[in-house]
Design a protein around this motif. Structure first.
Motif, PDB file in Angstrom:
ATOM      1  N   PRO A 120      -8.340  -9.177  98.865  1.00 36.99           N
ATOM      2  CA  PRO A 120      -8.851  -9.900  98.376  1.00 36.99           C
ATOM      3  C   PRO A 120      -9.814 -10.969  99.972  1.00 36.99           C
ATOM      4  O   PRO A 120     -10.155 -11.456  98.992  1.00 36.99           O
ATOM      5  CB  PRO A 120      -8.008 -10.814  98.191  1.00 36.99           C
ATOM      6  CG  PRO A 120      -6.701  -9.430  97.358  1.00 36.99           C
ATOM      7  CD  PRO A 120      -6.840  -8.933  98.671  1.00 36.99           C
ATOM      8  N   MET A 121      -9.112 -10.362 100.805  1.00 42.53           N
ATOM      9  CA  MET A 121      -9.608 -11.120 101.569  1.00 42.53           C
ATOM     10  C   MET A 121     -10.267 -10.571 102.986  1.00 42.53           C
ATOM     11  O   MET A 121     -11.108 -10.461 103.904  1.00 42.53           O
ATOM     12  CB  MET A 121      -8.326 -11.372 102.904  1.00 42.53           C
ATOM     13  CG  MET A 121      -6.887 -12.336 102.121  1.00 42.53           C
ATOM     14  SD  MET A 121      -7.125 -13.896 102.027  1.00 42.53           S
ATOM     15  CE  MET A 121      -6.208 -14.691 101.192  1.00 42.53           C
ATOM     16  N   VAL A 122     -10.694  -9.079 103.065  1.00 39.91           N
ATOM     17  CA  VAL A 122     -11.777  -8.062 103.335  1.00 39.91           C
ATOM     18  C   VAL A 122     -13.035  -8.821 104.043  1.00 39.91           C
ATOM     19  O   VAL A 122     -14.337  -9.326 104.781  1.00 39.91           O
ATOM     20  CB  VAL A 122     -12.457  -7.372 102.369  1.00 39.91           C
ATOM     21  CG1 VAL A 122     -13.379  -6.711 103.068  1.00 39.91           C
ATOM     22  CG2 VAL A 122     -11.122  -6.170 102.890  1.00 39.91           C
ATOM     23  N   GLY A 165     -15.017  -2.440 106.346  1.00 42.90           N
ATOM     24  CA  GLY A 165     -14.499  -0.795 105.306  1.00 42.90           C
ATOM     25  C   GLY A 165     -13.557  -0.053 106.241  1.00 42.90           C
ATOM     26  O   GLY A 165     -12.300   0.028 105.384  1.00 42.90           O
ATOM     27  N   LEU A 166     -13.008  -0.228 107.491  1.00 42.03           N
ATOM     28  CA  LEU A 166     -12.268   0.311 107.823  1.00 42.03           C
ATOM     29  C   LEU A 166     -11.010  -0.628 107.956  1.00 42.03           C
ATOM     30  O   LEU A 166      -9.905   0.837 108.654  1.00 42.03           O
ATOM     31  CB  LEU A 166     -13.053   0.376 109.617  1.00 42.03           C
ATOM     32  CG  LEU A 166     -13.665   1.716 110.036  1.00 42.03           C
ATOM     33  CD1 LEU A 166     -14.291   1.381 111.206  1.00 42.03           C
ATOM     34  CD2 LEU A 166     -13.027   2.994 110.189  1.00 42.03           C
ATOM     35  N   ILE A 167     -10.895  -1.624 108.146  1.00 38.30           N
ATOM     36  CA  ILE A 167     -10.222  -2.643 107.495  1.00 38.30           C
ATOM     37  C   ILE A 167      -8.884  -1.288 106.249  1.00 38.30           C
ATOM     38  O   ILE A 167      -8.007  -1.877 106.644  1.00 38.30           O
ATOM     39  CB  ILE A 167     -10.484  -3.749 107.884  1.00 38.30           C
ATOM     40  CG1 ILE A 167     -10.849  -4.929 108.521  1.00 38.30           C
ATOM     41  CG2 ILE A 167      -9.069  -4.654 106.908  1.00 38.30           C
ATOM     42  CD1 ILE A 167     -11.468  -5.960 107.831  1.00 38.30           C
ATOM     43  N   LEU A 227      -1.715 -13.387 105.084  1.00 39.42           N
ATOM     44  CA  LEU A 227      -1.226 -11.925 105.159  1.00 39.42           C
ATOM     45  C   LEU A 227      -0.563 -11.912 106.253  1.00 39.42           C
ATOM     46  O   LEU A 227       0.572 -10.698 106.586  1.00 39.42           O
ATOM     47  CB  LEU A 227      -2.754 -10.996 106.215  1.00 39.42           C
ATOM     48  CG  LEU A 227      -4.082 -11.033 105.234  1.00 39.42           C
ATOM     49  CD1 LEU A 227      -4.823 -10.208 106.081  1.00 39.42           C
ATOM     50  CD2 LEU A 227      -3.632 -10.655 103.997  1.00 39.42           C
ATOM     51  N   GLY A 228      -0.842 -12.997 107.384  1.00 36.27           N
ATOM     52  CA  GLY A 228       1.656 -12.922 108.598  1.00 36.27           C
ATOM     53  C   GLY A 228       2.244 -13.679 107.751  1.00 36.27           C
ATOM     54  O   GLY A 228       3.549 -12.955 108.013  1.00 36.27           O
ATOM     55  N   ALA A 229       2.398 -14.006 106.500  1.00 33.96           N
ATOM     56  CA  ALA A 229       3.658 -14.058 105.212  1.00 33.96           C
ATOM     57  C   ALA A 229       4.194 -12.665 104.732  1.00 33.96           C
ATOM     58  O   ALA A 229       5.294 -13.176 104.902  1.00 33.96           O
ATOM     59  CB  ALA A 229       2.842 -15.471 104.441  1.00 33.96           C
ATOM     60  N   TRP A 230       3.404 -11.652 104.772  1.00 34.30           N
ATOM     61  CA  TRP A 230       4.344 -10.697 104.475  1.00 34.30           C
ATOM     62  C   TRP A 230       4.625  -9.679 105.576  1.00 34.30           C
ATOM     63  O   TRP A 230       5.971  -8.725 104.873  1.00 34.30           O
ATOM     64  CB  TRP A 230       2.763 -10.233 103.773  1.00 34.30           C
ATOM     65  CG  TRP A 230       1.883  -9.974 103.022  1.00 34.30           C
ATOM     66  CD1 TRP A 230       0.706 -10.181 102.742  1.00 34.30           C
ATOM     67  CD2 TRP A 230       3.064 -10.483 101.467  1.00 34.30           C
ATOM     68  NE1 TRP A 230       0.926 -11.020 101.753  1.00 34.30           N
ATOM     69  CE2 TRP A 230       1.529 -10.941 100.654  1.00 34.30           C
ATOM     70  CE3 TRP A 230       3.983  -9.871 100.932  1.00 34.30           C
ATOM     71  CZ2 TRP A 230       1.915 -10.848  99.405  1.00 34.30           C
ATOM     72  CZ3 TRP A 230       3.895  -9.861  99.095  1.00 34.30           C
ATOM     73  CH2 TRP A 230       2.906 -10.908  98.760  1.00 34.30           C
ATOM     74  N   SER A 231       4.708 -10.486 106.622  1.00 35.20           N
ATOM     75  CA  SER A 231       6.154  -9.861 108.258  1.00 35.20           C
ATOM     76  C   SER A 231       7.378 -10.652 107.573  1.00 35.20           C
ATOM     77  O   SER A 231       8.572  -9.753 107.949  1.00 35.20           O
ATOM     78  CB  SER A 231       5.619 -10.296 109.201  1.00 35.20           C
ATOM     79  OG  SER A 231       5.304 -11.866 108.844  1.00 35.20           O
ATOM     80  N   LEU A 232       7.743 -11.208 106.933  1.00 38.49           N
ATOM     81  CA  LEU A 232       8.694 -12.193 106.347  1.00 38.49           C
ATOM     82  C   LEU A 232       9.294 -10.995 105.219  1.00 38.49           C
ATOM     83  O   LEU A 232      10.795 -10.796 105.017  1.00 38.49           O
ATOM     84  CB  LEU A 232       8.412 -13.663 105.572  1.00 38.49           C
ATOM     85  CG  LEU A 232       7.691 -14.708 106.155  1.00 38.49           C
ATOM     86  CD1 LEU A 232       7.996 -15.702 105.685  1.00 38.49           C
ATOM     87  CD2 LEU A 232       8.904 -15.257 107.490  1.00 38.49           C
TER      88      LEU A 232
END
Length: 427
Positions: free
Chosen positions: A49-51, A66-68, A185-190
């Motif tokens: 959703p963030m692309v 798209g490479l992301i 996106l960084g929150a998913w490191s938790l």
């Protein structure tokens, strides 16, 4: 060489009993497996959703954007063959812990204010997930030898739950945290950190087991009556696995099934929108299809574990894929919701069945890790070509008919590969 279970020789060896630490209760083991599984797709699904925002933030082209999503899939294939060697050297528990921590680091690297860091984070995430993809079937095979297929269904379902949760929460997290796409996106490191803490008791258990074996070896090498105890036979890797037809059938089943999944993940909403469906409704259809995948991923491995062979089940998954793609080809808008249900069951079921093949077609945790390394290396390298190839073919032909027709042909290849992979044989 593949043999039937009835033909396999019976070998008895002196195997030391595993020693569990007080922390490594079975409930903690299951909790650790589920939390690790939640991480294995969440950080990939969260970025979708963030692309658009990432593209605007760095001024990226459509191809570069798209490479992301493509780079992590590609490096899952590149990293998979390395994992069996890591698990033999360091032990599965420590490898899983290290992979979860590396995954969390990759998530943080991906949100640094640099295009180089963005793609480097995607590489790190892909390699970490590759290690987990290969390690987990072997671990399930070892810890739940009599319920390996059922447990495979549980953790493959958890992976899809994590993906669905991440896709649904990315935008609300962005609004709640107020830090743009980077904070979301960084929150998913938790989540990776929580999984690492939950997995730590398994590392302690493995260390205690190694210490007990070393102590038993020192004391029991020469017994009180002077009798030398027989050494424990090492678990040897499967010989010639890359020349095994059965291993290639499993790899092709996983690879082409994954190609179909990732192609529709990348393009299904666009296919529907290009045929006149409102983009909002197209997104809902796609989200509903992902939700249905959870049922397929849970139920199909359960059925697989109760069958002597899984040929009919593999062909059924291929046929369901074919029917769903045919609906998109013939009546994309009127049949969208029907296609979403059929494809959801087929895609989730194919994922669960492919993982179940890894534990059902091998006789040891080491063998499962080795087969997982091969099948997922082939699988993700093949899958990475799907979204890019479909986009290029659509651009060349001006529509989706050729793309969907080619996908329909590939379901036949999946059926043939699944028919071979479903035989009651082991490597």
């Amino acid at each position: 060489m593949a043999v039937t279970r009835a033909q396999q020789p019976v070998v008895t060896t002196a195997v030391p009993l595993p020693v569990r630490s007080r922390l490594a209760h079975p409930a903690l083991l299951l909790t650790g497996i589920l939390l690790v599984a939640l991480n294995m797709r969440a950080c990939l699904a969260a970025v979708s959703p963030m692309v658009g925002e990432i593209q605007r933030s760095f001024g990226l082209s459509a191809t570069a954007s798209g490479l992301i999503t493509t780079v992590p899939v590609l490096f899952q294939g590149v990293g998979a063959p390395l994992t069996p060697r890591l698990t033999r050297r360091f032990g599965t528990e420590r490898v899983v812990l290290g992979a979860v921590l590396v995954l969390g680091a990759g998530v943080l690297l991906r949100v640094l204010p640099s295009v180089a860091a963005l793609y480097a984070g995607c590489v790190v995430i892909g390699v970490a997930i590759a290690v987990l993809n290969v390690s987990m079937p072997g671990l399930v095979k070892r810890e739940f030898p009599d319920r390996a297929a059922a447990m495979t269904g549980v953790y493959s379902t958890t992976m899809l739950v994590g993906a669905t949760m991440a896709a649904g929460l990315s935008v609300p997290l962005e609004h709640a945290l107020g830090g743009g796409w980077e904070a979301s996106l960084g929150a998913w490191s938790l989540l990776a950190l929580v999984a690492a803490v939950a997995w730590l008791p398994q590392v302690l258990r493995a260390r205690a087991a190694r210490a007990a074996r070393d102590g038993a070896g020192a004391v029991g090498a020469v017994g009180a009556v002077g009798v030398t105890n027989p050494p424990v036979a090492p678990v040897r890797p499967i010989q010639g696995i890359w020349r095994s037809p059965l291993a290639w059938q499993i790899s092709l089943f996983m690879g082409i099934s994954s190609l179909l999944v990732y192609t529709l993940v990348a393009w299904m909403p666009t296919i529907l929108a290009d045929h006149g469906m409102d983009r909002g409704e197209a997104g809902l259809v796609f989200a509903f299809s992902n939700l249905v995948q959870v049922a397929g991923a849970f139920l199909v491995p359960l059925f697989a574990g109760r069958m002597t062979n899984q040929r009919a089940l593999a062909v059924a998954m291929a046929l369901l894929n074919a029917v769903g793609i045919a609906v998109l080809l013939i009546a994309p808008v009127p049949g969208a919701w029907v296609a979403a249900v059929i494809l959801g069951v087929a895609q989730g079921g194919s994922l669960g069945l492919g993982l179940a093949f890894i534990v059902l077609r091998t006789d040891s945790a080491a063998g499962a890790a080795q087969l997982g390394g091969m099948s997922q290396a082939v699988g993700y390298l093949v899958a990475a070509a799907g979204p890019v190839g479909a986009g290029a073919l659509r651009q060349a032909t001006g529509g989706w008919t050729t793309v969907l027709a080619l996908m329909l042909v590939l379901t036949g290849v999946v059926a043939v590969a699944g028919w071979g992979a479903g035989r009651d044989r082991t490597l």
